[in-house]
Design a protein around this motif. Structure first.
Motif, PDB file in Angstrom:
ATOM      1  N   TYR A 286      11.798  -4.089  11.446  1.00  0.00           N
ATOM      2  CA  TYR A 286      12.874  -4.288  11.520  1.00  0.00           C
ATOM      3  C   TYR A 286      13.808  -5.582  11.773  1.00  0.00           C
ATOM      4  CZ  TYR A 286      12.631   0.762  11.556  1.00  0.00           C
ATOM      5  OH  TYR A 286      12.506   2.357  11.477  1.00  0.00           O
ATOM      6  N   GLY A 287      12.716  -6.730  11.940  1.00  0.00           N
ATOM      7  CA  GLY A 287      13.687  -8.000  12.127  1.00  0.00           C
ATOM      8  C   GLY A 287      13.855  -8.065  13.576  1.00  0.00           C
ATOM      9  N   CYS A 288      13.151  -7.655  14.449  1.00  0.00           N
ATOM     10  CA  CYS A 288      13.404  -7.713  15.884  1.00  0.00           C
ATOM     11  C   CYS A 288      13.591  -9.137  16.496  1.00  0.00           C
ATOM     12  CB  CYS A 288      12.486  -6.823  16.746  1.00  0.00           C
ATOM     13  SG  CYS A 288      12.673  -4.979  16.479  1.00  0.00           S
ATOM     14  N   PHE A 289      12.363  -9.831  15.866  1.00  0.00           N
ATOM     15  CA  PHE A 289      12.404 -11.140  16.294  1.00  0.00           C
ATOM     16  C   PHE A 289      13.251 -12.212  15.522  1.00  0.00           C
ATOM     17  CE2 PHE A 289       9.391  -9.423  19.144  1.00  0.00           C
ATOM     18  CZ  PHE A 289       9.171 -10.231  20.008  1.00  0.00           C
ATOM     19  N   GLY A 290      13.900 -11.985  14.680  1.00  0.00           N
ATOM     20  CA  GLY A 290      14.915 -12.740  14.037  1.00  0.00           C
ATOM     21  C   GLY A 290      14.220 -13.261  12.780  1.00  0.00           C
ATOM     22  N   PRO A 291      15.199 -14.027  12.120  1.00  0.00           N
ATOM     23  CA  PRO A 291      14.386 -15.045  11.003  1.00  0.00           C
ATOM     24  C   PRO A 291      13.554 -15.839  11.249  1.00  0.00           C
ATOM     25  CG  PRO A 291      16.711 -15.601  11.311  1.00  0.00           C
ATOM     26  CD  PRO A 291      16.662 -14.366  12.115  1.00  0.00           C
ATOM     27  N   ALA A 292      12.427 -16.064  10.507  1.00  0.00           N
ATOM     28  CA  ALA A 292      11.350 -17.150  10.568  1.00  0.00           C
ATOM     29  C   ALA A 292      12.073 -18.272  10.163  1.00  0.00           C
ATOM     30  CB  ALA A 292      10.223 -16.656   9.548  1.00  0.00           C
ATOM     31  N   ALA A 293      11.325 -19.599  10.580  1.00  0.00           N
ATOM     32  CA  ALA A 293      11.900 -20.823  10.762  1.00  0.00           C
ATOM     33  C   ALA A 293      12.270 -21.112   9.074  1.00  0.00           C
ATOM     34  CB  ALA A 293      10.714 -21.914  10.499  1.00  0.00           C
ATOM     35  N   THR A 294      11.680 -20.851   7.914  1.00  0.00           N
ATOM     36  CA  THR A 294      12.121 -20.774   6.441  1.00  0.00           C
ATOM     37  C   THR A 294      12.078 -19.600   5.911  1.00  0.00           C
ATOM     38  OG1 THR A 294       9.941 -21.443   5.980  1.00  0.00           O
ATOM     39  CG2 THR A 294      11.462 -23.377   6.382  1.00  0.00           C
ATOM     40  N   PRO A 295      12.884 -18.602   6.078  1.00  0.00           N
ATOM     41  CA  PRO A 295      12.836 -17.217   5.495  1.00  0.00           C
ATOM     42  C   PRO A 295      13.187 -17.179   3.981  1.00  0.00           C
ATOM     43  CG  PRO A 295      14.834 -17.306   6.963  1.00  0.00           C
ATOM     44  CD  PRO A 295      14.050 -18.533   7.091  1.00  0.00           C
ATOM     45  N   ASN A 296      12.541 -16.667   3.218  1.00  0.00           N
ATOM     46  CA  ASN A 296      12.642 -16.633   1.738  1.00  0.00           C
ATOM     47  C   ASN A 296      13.298 -15.337   1.628  1.00  0.00           C
ATOM     48  OD1 ASN A 296      13.100 -16.783  -1.021  1.00  0.00           O
ATOM     49  ND2 ASN A 296      11.092 -17.246  -1.400  1.00  0.00           N
ATOM     50  N   THR A 297      14.566 -15.079   1.876  1.00  0.00           N
ATOM     51  CA  THR A 297      15.179 -13.812   1.864  1.00  0.00           C
ATOM     52  C   THR A 297      15.550 -13.474   0.543  1.00  0.00           C
ATOM     53  OG1 THR A 297      17.415 -14.718   2.473  1.00  0.00           O
ATOM     54  CG2 THR A 297      16.256 -13.741   4.242  1.00  0.00           C
ATOM     55  N   SER A 298      15.949 -14.560  -0.218  1.00  0.00           N
ATOM     56  CA  SER A 298      16.205 -14.158  -1.887  1.00  0.00           C
ATOM     57  C   SER A 298      15.137 -13.447  -2.523  1.00  0.00           C
ATOM     58  CB  SER A 298      16.726 -15.350  -2.412  1.00  0.00           C
ATOM     59  OG  SER A 298      15.845 -16.605  -2.288  1.00  0.00           O
ATOM     60  N   ALA A 299      14.026 -13.875  -2.254  1.00  0.00           N
ATOM     61  CA  ALA A 299      12.709 -13.272  -2.758  1.00  0.00           C
ATOM     62  C   ALA A 299      12.698 -11.886  -2.356  1.00  0.00           C
ATOM     63  CB  ALA A 299      11.604 -14.027  -2.599  1.00  0.00           C
ATOM     64  N   LEU A 300      12.741 -11.596  -0.971  1.00  0.00           N
ATOM     65  CA  LEU A 300      12.493 -10.382  -0.241  1.00  0.00           C
ATOM     66  C   LEU A 300      13.646  -9.327  -0.816  1.00  0.00           C
ATOM     67  CD1 LEU A 300      10.995  -8.537   1.666  1.00  0.00           C
ATOM     68  CD2 LEU A 300      12.536  -9.392   3.353  1.00  0.00           C
ATOM     69  N   VAL A 301      14.987  -9.384  -0.935  1.00  0.00           N
ATOM     70  CA  VAL A 301      15.914  -8.618  -1.274  1.00  0.00           C
ATOM     71  C   VAL A 301      15.346  -7.561  -2.536  1.00  0.00           C
ATOM     72  CG1 VAL A 301      18.248  -8.210  -2.110  1.00  0.00           C
ATOM     73  CG2 VAL A 301      17.510  -9.517  -0.024  1.00  0.00           C
TER      74      VAL A 301
ATOM     75  N   ALA B  31       0.847  -1.351  -0.069  1.00  0.00           N
ATOM     76  CA  ALA B  31       0.054   0.003   0.029  1.00  0.00           C
ATOM     77  C   ALA B  31       0.805   1.188   0.044  1.00  0.00           C
ATOM     78  CB  ALA B  31      -0.901   0.055   1.295  1.00  0.00           C
ATOM     79  N   GLU B  32       2.004   1.147   0.643  1.00  0.00           N
ATOM     80  CA  GLU B  32       2.804   2.483   0.716  1.00  0.00           C
ATOM     81  C   GLU B  32       4.247   2.426   0.353  1.00  0.00           C
ATOM     82  OE1 GLU B  32       2.142   4.277   4.837  1.00  0.00           O
ATOM     83  OE2 GLU B  32       0.896   2.550   5.108  1.00  0.00           O
ATOM     84  N   GLY B  33       4.580   1.263  -0.161  1.00  0.00           N
ATOM     85  CA  GLY B  33       5.838   1.239  -0.596  1.00  0.00           C
ATOM     86  C   GLY B  33       6.981   1.233   0.402  1.00  0.00           C
ATOM     87  N   ILE B  34       6.642   0.968   1.637  1.00  0.00           N
ATOM     88  CA  ILE B  34       7.686   1.029   2.893  1.00  0.00           C
ATOM     89  C   ILE B  34       8.380  -0.310   2.799  1.00  0.00           C
ATOM     90  CG2 ILE B  34       7.882   1.224   5.176  1.00  0.00           C
ATOM     91  CD1 ILE B  34       5.313   3.023   5.155  1.00  0.00           C
ATOM     92  N   PRO B  35       9.894  -0.195   2.789  1.00  0.00           N
ATOM     93  CA  PRO B  35      10.661  -1.354   2.936  1.00  0.00           C
ATOM     94  C   PRO B  35      10.253  -2.015   4.366  1.00  0.00           C
ATOM     95  CG  PRO B  35      11.930   0.256   2.345  1.00  0.00           C
ATOM     96  CD  PRO B  35      10.686   0.991   2.581  1.00  0.00           C
ATOM     97  N   CYS B  36      10.052  -3.410   4.541  1.00  0.00           N
ATOM     98  CA  CYS B  36       9.827  -4.308   5.389  1.00  0.00           C
ATOM     99  C   CYS B  36      10.227  -5.537   5.592  1.00  0.00           C
ATOM    100  CB  CYS B  36       8.227  -4.389   5.601  1.00  0.00           C
ATOM    101  SG  CYS B  36       7.273  -5.102   6.894  1.00  0.00           S
ATOM    102  N   LEU B  37      10.573  -6.091   6.872  1.00  0.00           N
ATOM    103  CA  LEU B  37      11.241  -7.346   6.705  1.00  0.00           C
ATOM    104  C   LEU B  37      10.236  -8.463   7.657  1.00  0.00           C
ATOM    105  CD1 LEU B  37      14.649  -6.676   8.454  1.00  0.00           C
ATOM    106  CD2 LEU B  37      14.158  -7.178   5.886  1.00  0.00           C
ATOM    107  N   GLY B  38       9.050  -7.932   7.295  1.00  0.00           N
ATOM    108  CA  GLY B  38       7.817  -8.801   7.865  1.00  0.00           C
ATOM    109  C   GLY B  38       7.656 -10.197   7.374  1.00  0.00           C
ATOM    110  N   PRO B  39       8.060 -10.180   5.775  1.00  0.00           N
ATOM    111  CA  PRO B  39       7.878 -11.679   5.374  1.00  0.00           C
ATOM    112  C   PRO B  39       9.074 -12.673   5.639  1.00  0.00           C
ATOM    113  CG  PRO B  39       7.657  -9.802   3.662  1.00  0.00           C
ATOM    114  CD  PRO B  39       8.061  -9.443   5.009  1.00  0.00           C
ATOM    115  N   VAL B  40       9.879 -12.252   6.359  1.00  0.00           N
ATOM    116  CA  VAL B  40      11.073 -13.076   6.668  1.00  0.00           C
ATOM    117  C   VAL B  40      11.342 -13.137   8.185  1.00  0.00           C
ATOM    118  CG1 VAL B  40      12.197 -13.080   4.431  1.00  0.00           C
ATOM    119  CG2 VAL B  40      12.902 -11.471   6.391  1.00  0.00           C
TER     120      VAL B  40
END
Length: 252
Positions: free
Chosen positions: A205-220, A179-188
């Motif tokens: 901001y990723g305070c809780f660390g990476p999820a069990a199976t984070p797809n960071t290559s898709a988020l970057v 909706a706003e084009g704000i960078p977000c680490l929520g998906p990972v």
């Protein structure tokens, strides 16, 4: 059976996760009536010897003395729970893992030969067996209280395996990326904060660390599309959980 014993331990950290326990106030009074708090230096100078039914450990392992002490605590604890980003991922101080500690100490200290430190900052789980991990910087008080209550009654704690994105959906929060084009680490990022930042129109901001199976290559690529340079992307991952996020990105 006697009253269950609880010990709270500090290693390299800011004390914020211990303060989360102290901030529970009324709930802490109830907890104190159900357990014997044997060691908690943030709250009292009293120290009792083990063994302990439950130990909460805050902070990362950064010195040889830390290595020895965490092993001693593990031996004395029936259940060991690490709390916070420092204790689950090495914390912000894990930035040292990507540099030369000998060079750092030579620049900072007049007598670097006095400094007895490890080259890395690591989570206690790198050194001993950990039963449960509460992520976050700081941890979530509700998750902490639920975990302690679960251990008291003999059930397994309910620790979420979903992502912050899922928490946004459950709360009906509009996606700040779409909706706003704000960078977000929520998906990972691992759930646990209740999607606090996106609720207030800020990217996770990723305070809780990476999820069990984070797809960071898709988020970057999405982060770059939303205006972050390559250096910006590096910085957004180099915060509270830098060691774990770096590992996840390098594996992909």
């Amino acid at each position: 059976m006697g009253t269950p014993t609880l010990a709270v331990w500090k290693f390299a950290s800011c004390d914020g996760c211990q303060l989360t326990l102290l901030d529970c106030e009324d709930e802490l009074l109830t907890l104190a009536g159900q357990v014997q708090i044997t060691t908690f230096l943030e709250a009292s100078s009293a120290v009792m010897s083990g063994p302990y039914d439950v130990s909460l450990v805050e902070g990362s392992i950064t010195t040889p003395a830390d290595e020895r002490r965490i092993r001693e605590i593990r031996e004395q604890s029936a259940t060991l729970v690490t709390i916070g980003a420092c204790a689950t991922a090495g914390g912000i101080q894990a930035l040292r893992n990507f540099g030369d500690v000998a060079e750092f100490t030579s620049v900072v200290y007049a007598h670097p030969d006095y400094i007895d430190t490890l080259a890395t900052s690591t989570a206690p789980a790198e050194h001993v067996t950990v039963d449960y991990q509460l992520q976050g910087c700081p941890i979530d008080r509700g998750q902490l209280l639920d975990t302690l209550a679960a251990l008291l009654i003999g059930r397994k704690p309910r620790l979420p395996a979903k992502t912050v994105c899922t928490e946004c959906k459950l709360r009906g929060v509009t996606c700040v990326v779409v909706a706003e084009g704000i960078p977000c680490l929520g998906p990972v990022t691992h759930a646990g904060c209740g999607a606090l930042c996106p609720t207030y129109h800020r990217g996770c901001y990723g305070c809780f660390g990476p999820a069990a199976t984070p797809n960071t290559s898709a988020l970057v690529p999405v982060l770059r599309r939303d205006g972050l340079s390559n250096d910006d992307v590096e910085r957004v991952f180099s915060t509270f959980n830098v060691a774990h996020f770096s590992t996840e990105r390098n594996d992909r």
